[in-house]
Design a protein around this motif. Structure first.
Motif, mmCIF file in Angstrom:
data_model
loop_
_atom_site.group_PDB
_atom_site.id
_atom_site.type_symbol
_atom_site.label_atom_id
_atom_site.label_comp_id
_atom_site.label_asym_id
_atom_site.label_seq_id
_atom_site.Cartn_x
_atom_site.Cartn_y
_atom_site.Cartn_z
ATOM 1 N N VAL A 86 -0.070 2.539 10.057
ATOM 2 C CA VAL A 86 0.179 1.063 9.978
ATOM 3 C C VAL A 86 0.603 0.665 11.516
ATOM 4 C CG1 VAL A 86 2.646 1.168 9.766
ATOM 5 C CG2 VAL A 86 1.353 -0.581 8.506
ATOM 6 N N CYS A 87 0.732 1.717 12.200
ATOM 7 C CA CYS A 87 0.852 1.443 13.744
ATOM 8 C C CYS A 87 -0.133 0.525 14.461
ATOM 9 C CB CYS A 87 1.249 2.704 14.566
ATOM 10 S SG CYS A 87 1.616 2.400 16.032
ATOM 11 N N PRO A 88 0.201 -0.709 14.830
ATOM 12 C CA PRO A 88 -0.871 -1.249 15.542
ATOM 13 C C PRO A 88 -1.283 -0.708 16.810
ATOM 14 C CG PRO A 88 0.942 -2.335 15.669
ATOM 15 C CD PRO A 88 1.624 -1.214 14.697
ATOM 16 N N ALA A 89 -0.474 -0.070 17.489
ATOM 17 C CA ALA A 89 -0.567 0.100 18.738
ATOM 18 C C ALA A 89 -1.316 1.523 18.857
ATOM 19 C CB ALA A 89 0.479 0.370 19.720
ATOM 20 N N ARG B 169 14.066 2.733 20.864
ATOM 21 C CA ARG B 169 13.585 4.240 20.550
ATOM 22 C C ARG B 169 13.924 4.463 19.070
ATOM 23 N NH1 ARG B 169 16.454 9.625 21.458
ATOM 24 N NH2 ARG B 169 15.892 9.736 19.264
ATOM 25 N N HIS B 170 13.063 5.078 18.224
ATOM 26 C CA HIS B 170 13.195 5.507 17.105
ATOM 27 C C HIS B 170 13.853 6.561 17.060
ATOM 28 C CE1 HIS B 170 9.277 3.529 17.792
ATOM 29 N NE2 HIS B 170 9.270 2.976 16.470
ATOM 30 N N ILE B 171 14.397 6.946 15.617
ATOM 31 C CA ILE B 171 15.112 8.312 15.197
ATOM 32 C C ILE B 171 14.204 8.820 14.057
ATOM 33 C CG2 ILE B 171 17.263 9.408 14.744
ATOM 34 C CD1 ILE B 171 18.679 7.266 15.640
ATOM 35 N N SER C 99 14.003 5.203 11.687
ATOM 36 C CA SER C 99 14.745 4.034 11.912
ATOM 37 C C SER C 99 14.935 3.881 13.566
ATOM 38 C CB SER C 99 16.196 4.074 11.508
ATOM 39 O OG SER C 99 16.618 5.632 11.876
ATOM 40 N N MET C 100 15.094 2.537 13.978
ATOM 41 C CA MET C 100 15.250 2.388 15.321
ATOM 42 C C MET C 100 16.652 2.391 15.914
ATOM 43 S SD MET C 100 12.264 -0.114 15.523
ATOM 44 C CE MET C 100 11.201 0.093 16.961
ATOM 45 N N THR C 101 16.773 2.278 17.065
ATOM 46 C CA THR C 101 18.052 2.254 17.869
ATOM 47 C C THR C 101 18.010 1.351 19.058
ATOM 48 O OG1 THR C 101 17.431 3.687 19.685
ATOM 49 C CG2 THR C 101 18.579 4.821 17.496
ATOM 50 N N LYS D 59 3.527 3.593 24.653
ATOM 51 C CA LYS D 59 2.419 2.855 23.936
ATOM 52 C C LYS D 59 2.925 1.888 22.742
ATOM 53 C CE LYS D 59 -2.419 4.123 22.957
ATOM 54 N NZ LYS D 59 -3.416 5.070 22.281
ATOM 55 N N CYS D 60 4.084 2.222 22.117
ATOM 56 C CA CYS D 60 4.671 1.756 21.140
ATOM 57 C C CYS D 60 4.902 0.162 21.655
ATOM 58 C CB CYS D 60 5.842 2.287 20.805
ATOM 59 S SG CYS D 60 6.956 1.587 19.626
ATOM 60 N N THR D 61 4.852 -0.715 20.528
ATOM 61 C CA THR D 61 5.322 -2.193 20.818
ATOM 62 C C THR D 61 6.439 -2.523 20.306
ATOM 63 O OG1 THR D 61 4.652 -4.262 19.764
ATOM 64 C CG2 THR D 61 3.156 -2.519 19.992
ATOM 65 N N TYR D 62 7.233 -1.536 19.900
ATOM 66 C CA TYR D 62 8.665 -1.884 19.155
ATOM 67 C C TYR D 62 8.614 -3.015 18.103
ATOM 68 C CZ TYR D 62 9.772 1.335 23.189
ATOM 69 O OH TYR D 62 9.698 2.144 23.701
ATOM 70 N N CYS D 63 7.473 -2.825 17.211
ATOM 71 C CA CYS D 63 7.474 -3.655 16.099
ATOM 72 C C CYS D 63 8.349 -3.389 15.008
ATOM 73 C CB CYS D 63 6.152 -4.325 15.802
ATOM 74 S SG CYS D 63 5.072 -2.702 15.199
ATOM 75 N N GLY D 64 8.591 -2.238 14.620
ATOM 76 C CA GLY D 64 9.243 -1.947 13.621
ATOM 77 C C GLY D 64 8.498 -1.579 12.555
ATOM 78 N N LEU D 65 7.052 -1.662 12.273
ATOM 79 C CA LEU D 65 6.220 -1.634 11.180
ATOM 80 C C LEU D 65 6.353 -0.466 10.750
ATOM 81 C CD1 LEU D 65 3.094 -3.641 11.837
ATOM 82 C CD2 LEU D 65 4.797 -4.073 10.398
ATOM 83 N N CYS D 66 6.512 0.826 11.476
ATOM 84 C CA CYS D 66 6.475 2.309 11.012
ATOM 85 C C CYS D 66 7.760 2.388 10.016
ATOM 86 C CB CYS D 66 6.254 3.064 12.065
ATOM 87 S SG CYS D 66 7.555 2.722 13.336
ATOM 88 N N VAL D 67 9.072 1.765 10.647
ATOM 89 C CA VAL D 67 10.054 1.836 9.660
ATOM 90 C C VAL D 67 10.199 1.131 8.543
ATOM 91 C CG1 VAL D 67 12.681 1.183 9.738
ATOM 92 C CG2 VAL D 67 11.576 1.707 11.772
ATOM 93 N N ALA E 83 0.271 4.416 18.445
ATOM 94 C CA ALA E 83 1.220 5.235 19.230
ATOM 95 C C ALA E 83 1.739 6.559 18.277
ATOM 96 C CB ALA E 83 2.586 4.360 19.385
ATOM 97 N N ILE E 84 1.469 6.463 17.151
ATOM 98 C CA ILE E 84 2.052 7.515 16.209
ATOM 99 C C ILE E 84 0.707 8.609 15.840
ATOM 100 C CG2 ILE E 84 3.046 8.130 14.174
ATOM 101 C CD1 ILE E 84 4.399 5.841 14.151
ATOM 102 N N ASP E 85 0.814 9.855 15.938
ATOM 103 C CA ASP E 85 -0.030 10.796 15.669
ATOM 104 C C ASP E 85 0.856 11.864 14.982
ATOM 105 O OD1 ASP E 85 -2.142 12.119 15.093
ATOM 106 O OD2 ASP E 85 -2.617 12.757 17.019
ATOM 107 N N ARG F 90 4.950 12.095 15.868
ATOM 108 C CA ARG F 90 5.001 12.128 17.208
ATOM 109 C C ARG F 90 4.964 10.669 17.644
ATOM 110 N NH1 ARG F 90 0.197 13.001 20.699
ATOM 111 N NH2 ARG F 90 0.076 10.991 20.155
ATOM 112 N N ILE F 91 5.743 10.055 18.372
ATOM 113 C CA ILE F 91 5.779 8.736 18.859
ATOM 114 C C ILE F 91 5.659 8.789 20.332
ATOM 115 C CG2 ILE F 91 6.684 6.318 18.745
ATOM 116 C CD1 ILE F 91 8.220 6.889 16.184
ATOM 117 N N ASP F 92 4.691 7.863 20.759
ATOM 118 C CA ASP F 92 4.583 7.595 22.293
ATOM 119 C C ASP F 92 5.260 6.302 22.700
ATOM 120 O OD1 ASP F 92 3.715 7.023 24.714
ATOM 121 O OD2 ASP F 92 1.589 7.458 24.550
HETATM 122 S S1 SF4 Z 1 7.512 0.211 16.327
HETATM 123 FE FE1 SF4 Z 1 5.561 -0.385 15.903
HETATM 124 S S2 SF4 Z 1 4.173 0.130 17.666
HETATM 125 FE FE2 SF4 Z 1 5.944 1.268 17.567
HETATM 126 S S3 SF4 Z 1 5.363 3.156 17.039
HETATM 127 FE FE3 SF4 Z 1 6.442 1.891 15.175
HETATM 128 S S4 SF4 Z 1 4.485 0.930 14.102
HETATM 129 FE FE4 SF4 Z 1 4.030 1.788 16.071
#
Ligand code: SF4
Ligand code: SF4
Ligand code: SF4
Lengths: 370, 164, 338
Positions: free
Chosen positions: B54-57, B37-39, B104-106, B87-95, B59-61, B82-84
């Motif tokens: 940059v979100c490939p899924a 999950r993101h913070i 950041s991610m937890t 739908k997110c694939t937890y790739c970390g590209l948004c970070v 998931a962000i609007d 706002r992150i779904d």
């Molecule tokens: S971790 Fe990847 S898929 Fe999830 S919101 Fe960030 S960019 Fe999108």
């Protein structure tokens, strides 16, 4: 394809919901009594349309999606995509990144082979060694989880290098993991390959000779088991494969047993490569170079030796943020179509043998469908 | 002979079980880099929408939120991601691509996010801003992606692959 | 009766059998759950091969249109009470494959779902949140509870979407027939010389007119290029052509030859080479359905991978805007929705 000779036979639908099927695929089998006389693949249960989806995403977003092509061996394709884009941009990435990418690639191969060992043991009724292989694979997955933060899908090898620096205890962690795997794999080898049931089910079964194998389009361990020592890592070295020592294990007869032996030998060779590569990973070295957001027009090609054979990645750019065209080679297509048909034509394959032969070829169902 | 298999197997009879007793006596296995999950740091986010792009899924609007006067002055339009999480694939590209280190991610993963009601996994900016309980770690931060060679002395690789 | 009912519920919760259908990528995290790594038999769960003995179906990832039909039939065969649970994000919202033409986006459009494990993919440990929840939940359910139901309009929806795809395909081919496409594409036959060489990859690119492709490949085959690697295509609507690459290689040395040719977009036809390279039979099938190229002389040109998955126009053609269509049809026009 069912000609007149098979018109009197029984058509049996095998899969997709069948424990003996290698994943979510089906076959139409034409049977004469117990004997399989023809088999035809029914694919499409795993279609997602990768090539189209990659053309709809920007270059840096594609690092997340490209490798999902084959879930059992994602790292090879991850490396392949990164390499293809590197070549397209004509960039030379830092040495450290090359070594880490190689370690990831080899661990991916080990995980894939161990997953195959589970399937193979299961299909001859030997659950014990299957459980051990999953335990050995778990060690690889734990390594991945610690270093890249995901168990299966890593998104770690990216164009320009690796995503982030490796942890401080990288060397110890890697060597410890390698030792653990080696110990388990030795047990699995001894218990599986010397087992008389396994031998009876696989020796002299599913023979594909070297010359035939090439004509059928087979690459990878299944080709090497037939005595053709062809490995992209040696023939067309990428990354730093020309700087490490390793052998290409080959078989002689090209039967199911040889294919099993070759895969186990390959695990040991991979461990050997990992042990050499990890010595070269120095803390503090640069690990990634920043790439431009837009990519100039051109073509990038990468050829990598995946766990099942040669992957070829062809990316075409016409400038801009997204690839114009991405094309991937499916390594399992020959294994599931031409190879199995060849075996059925030449041997008496019974319905009980069919999953074992198919399993020994180790096809990855999703990569046919894309 | 099948004895070889039995002999090897006998050894494991006397070993400690390999099984992780999740969740009875062990928490789920997580590591320092687990991507979950993101913070969102509302004080840093400027609403630039780069994470969305940059979100490939997809998931962000971006979502407009009502805040008191004077809060979050760096974000003129008061729009935040706002992150779904479903739908997110937890790739970390948004970070990685957030220029202001706001995301950041937890290590909060599916184990904690398990739900019977799908709507709970659509996380609005205010929900994302709440840090998880203290037993969870922050695992992926923007700092990990710094240190990339910006203007490298790139020698063109001898192995160009261009044609066509 | 109360005691007996309690007993039945308790027994049920201790013997949940999962139908063994590994439908998608999420299933790769199941072997650790099933085997000694996490050992779900602690809770009485077990995979079984037949739907008629099972109580539980777990959605483990993207739902291709073809697989979903299988899932619906499995569900019809399962005895009551039956339960449906889901892990993975693609099952819930479409996930990473939101723009895929071959997947349905939400499992609960077709059946009731008891619980969701988010993640891409959820790790093996994550599934235990669901399993323990379920374990406790089933104990509390009344004995005559039937569990998750298939929605009555499930098949109806599938039919409706397939009809829309078919309409689009008809439209596409109609409009392609009507439009004038000029071929302005520079091409010069160089075979057997290489136009470009790449020493480090051992590649040689050569060009040949489409009419002589069989001849060229036959020659290469006799020279020892007996392994066919792939057939690649690049659609170029601006030039009015589709480029076709045949990649053949020589094992042991690893030399590759890329034979490039082109076909006009409007009458995309080329000779089949399935009798020279046997694997080409299948690669041509795939190229045919996804790129819309006809292979003359192919004995059984038909829909193959797309069969049951996609009725629309060839998805890899550049003038077919799949993401737009998917967003319109499956996400109600909002690209960031679920
Ligand atoms: S971790 Fe990847 S898929 Fe999830 S919101 Fe960030 S960019 Fe999108
Ligand atoms: S989180 Fe970062 S990238 Fe996203 S809008 Fe805020 S500042 Fe921009
Ligand atoms: S959510 Fe991720 S792991 Fe699961 S099916 Fe989709 S892409 Fe695969």
């Amino acid at each position: 394809m069912a000609g007149e000779s098979v018109s009197k036979s029984l058509m049996l639908y095998f899969g997709p919901q069948h424990p003996g099927a290698p994943g979510n695929v089906a076959y139409k089998l034409w049977l004469d009594g117990e004997r399989v006389i023809d088999a035809e693949l029914v694919p499409g249960f795993l279609l997602r349309g990768f090539e189209m989806m990659m053309e709809n995403r920007a270059w840096e977003m594609n690092i997340v999606i490209g490798y999902r092509f084959c879930v059992e061996d994602p790292d090879s394709l991850e490396l392949g995509y990164a390499e293809a884009v590197d070549r397209l941009l004509k960039y030379d990435i830092p040495e450290k990144a090359k070594w880490v990418r190689m370690i990831q690639h080899e661990f991916g191969r080990i995980a894939s082979h161990l997953f195959w060992a589970n399937h193979m043991s299961g299909s001859v009724g030997l659950r014990t060694t299957g459980f051990w292989s999953i335990a050995a694979r778990e060690e690889v997955l734990k390594w991945f989880y610690k270093v890249v933060g995901h168990r299966i899908y890593h998104s770690f090898s990216v164009p320009g290098g690796i995503r982030w620096d490796v942890p401080k205890d990288f060397k110890e962690l890697t060597l410890k993991t390698a030792d653990k795997i080696e110990e388990l794999v030795k047990d699995i080898e001894a218990a599986l390959l010397k087992n008389s049931v396994f031998k009876a089910r696989t020796k002299g079964v599913g023979v594909i000779k070297g010359e035939d194998a090439i004509k059928l389009g087979i690459t990878g361990p299944s080709l090497r088991a037939a005595g053709v020592s062809y490995d992209i890592r040696k023939a067309v070295p990428y990354e730093n494969y020309d700087k490490v020592k390793f052998d290409i294990p080959t078989g002689e007869n090209g039967d199911s047993y040889d294919r099993a032996v070759v895969r186990f030998k390959e695990i040991h060779q991979s461990l050997r490569i990992i042990r050499q590569a990890v010595e070269e990973v120095k803390p503090g070295d640069p690990w990634r170079i920043k790439l431009p957001l837009t990519v100039p027009p051109g073509t990038g090609i990468a050829r990598v030796e995946a766990a099942r054979g040669e992957y070829m990645i062809h990316v075409v750019s016409q400038g801009g943020r997204k690839p114009y065209r991405v094309r991937l080679r499916s390594v399992s297509l020959p294994l599931m179509t031409t190879a199995i048909k060849h075996v059925i034509k030449n041997e008496e394959v019974t319905i009980a043998d069919f999953p074992v032969i198919l399993g020994s070829l180790d096809p990855c169902a999703p990569d046919i469908d894309r | 002979m099948v004895w070889v298999t039995l002999k090897k197997a006998a050894k494991y009879l006397f070993r400690r079980p390999y099984t992780r007793m999740v969740p009875k006596s062990e928490p789920p296995f997580k590591t320092d880099h687990t991507r979950g999950r993101h913070i969102l740091d509302l004080n840093k986010c400027t609403g630039c929408s780069l994470c969305k792009m940059v979100c490939p899924a997809n998931a962000i609007d971006m979502e407009h939120i009502e805040v008191e006067e004077g809060k979050y002055p760096q974000n003129k339009k008061k729009i935040f991601p706002r992150i779904d999480l479903h739908k997110c694939t937890y790739c970390g590209l948004c970070v990685e691509y957030c220029p202001f280190s706001a995301l950041s991610m937890t290590d909060v993963t599916g184990f904690e996010l398990f739900t019977t009601d799908k709507s709970t996994t659509l996380k609005h900016p205010q929900e994302l801003a709440v840090p998880p309980e203290s037993k969870y770690r922050v695992t992926i931060t923007k700092a990990m992606f710094l240190g990339v060679l910006q203007n490298p002395q790139v020698k063109p690789a001898g192995k160009g692959g261009s044609h066509g | 009766m109360g005691l007996l009912e309690d007993f039945v519920a308790w027994a049920r919760s201790k013997s949940m059998w999962l139908v063994h259908y590994c439908a998608a990528c999420g299933a790769i995290e199941f072997p650790p759950v099933v085997t000694s790594v996490l050992d779900w038999e602690r809770y009485g769960y077990m995979p079984v091969p037949t739907p008629r003995q099972s109580d539980l179906y777990a959605g483990m990832g993207y739902l291709t249109k073809k697989s979903l039909k299988v899932v619906l039939r499995l569900l019809e065969q399962m005895p009551n009470p039956k339960w449906v649970v889901a892990g993975c994000n693609c099952t819930a919202t479409g996930g990473l494959y939101w723009d895929s033409y071959a997947t349905y986006k939400r499992l609960d459009e077709f059946m009731q779902v008891e619980g969701w494990v988010p993640g891409c993919m959820p790790t093996s440990d994550d599934w235990f949140a669901l399993l323990t929840y379920f374990y406790n939940k089933v104990k509390e359910r009344p004995v005559n509870d039937k569990g998750s139901r298939k929605l009555s309009d499930a098949w109806e929806k599938i039919r409706k979407w397939e009809e829309m795809e078919r309409e689009w395909a008809e439209e596409y081919w109609e409009s392609l027939k009507k439009t004038e496409i000029k071929v302005n594409y520079q091409f010069e036959e160089k075979f057997p010389e290489c136009v470009e060489r790449n020493e480090s990859l051992k590649l040689c690119l050569t060009t040949v007119e489409a009419g002589r492709i069989r001849e060229a490949l036959k020659k290469l085959y006799d020279e020892g290029y007996t392994l066919i690697n792939n057939i690649n295509t690049v659609d170029l609507p601006k030039n009015g052509v589709i480029e076709v690459y045949y990649i053949v290689e020589k094992p042991l040395e690893g030399d590759q030859v890329w034979v490039k040719t082109y076909v006009p977009r409007k009458e995309a036809e080329i000779d089949s080479i399935h009798d020279i390279y046997s694997l080409a039979y299948y690669i041509e099938l795939e190229t045919h359905e996804k790129m819309g190229i006809k292979f003359r002389g192919h004995p059984n040109l038909r829909k193959w991978i797309l069969e049951g998955n996609w009725e629309g126009p060839p998805p890899l053609r550049k003038d077919v805007d799949i993401p737009k269509w998917v967003i319109k049809v499956h996400y109600g026009g909002y690209a960031y929705g679920r």
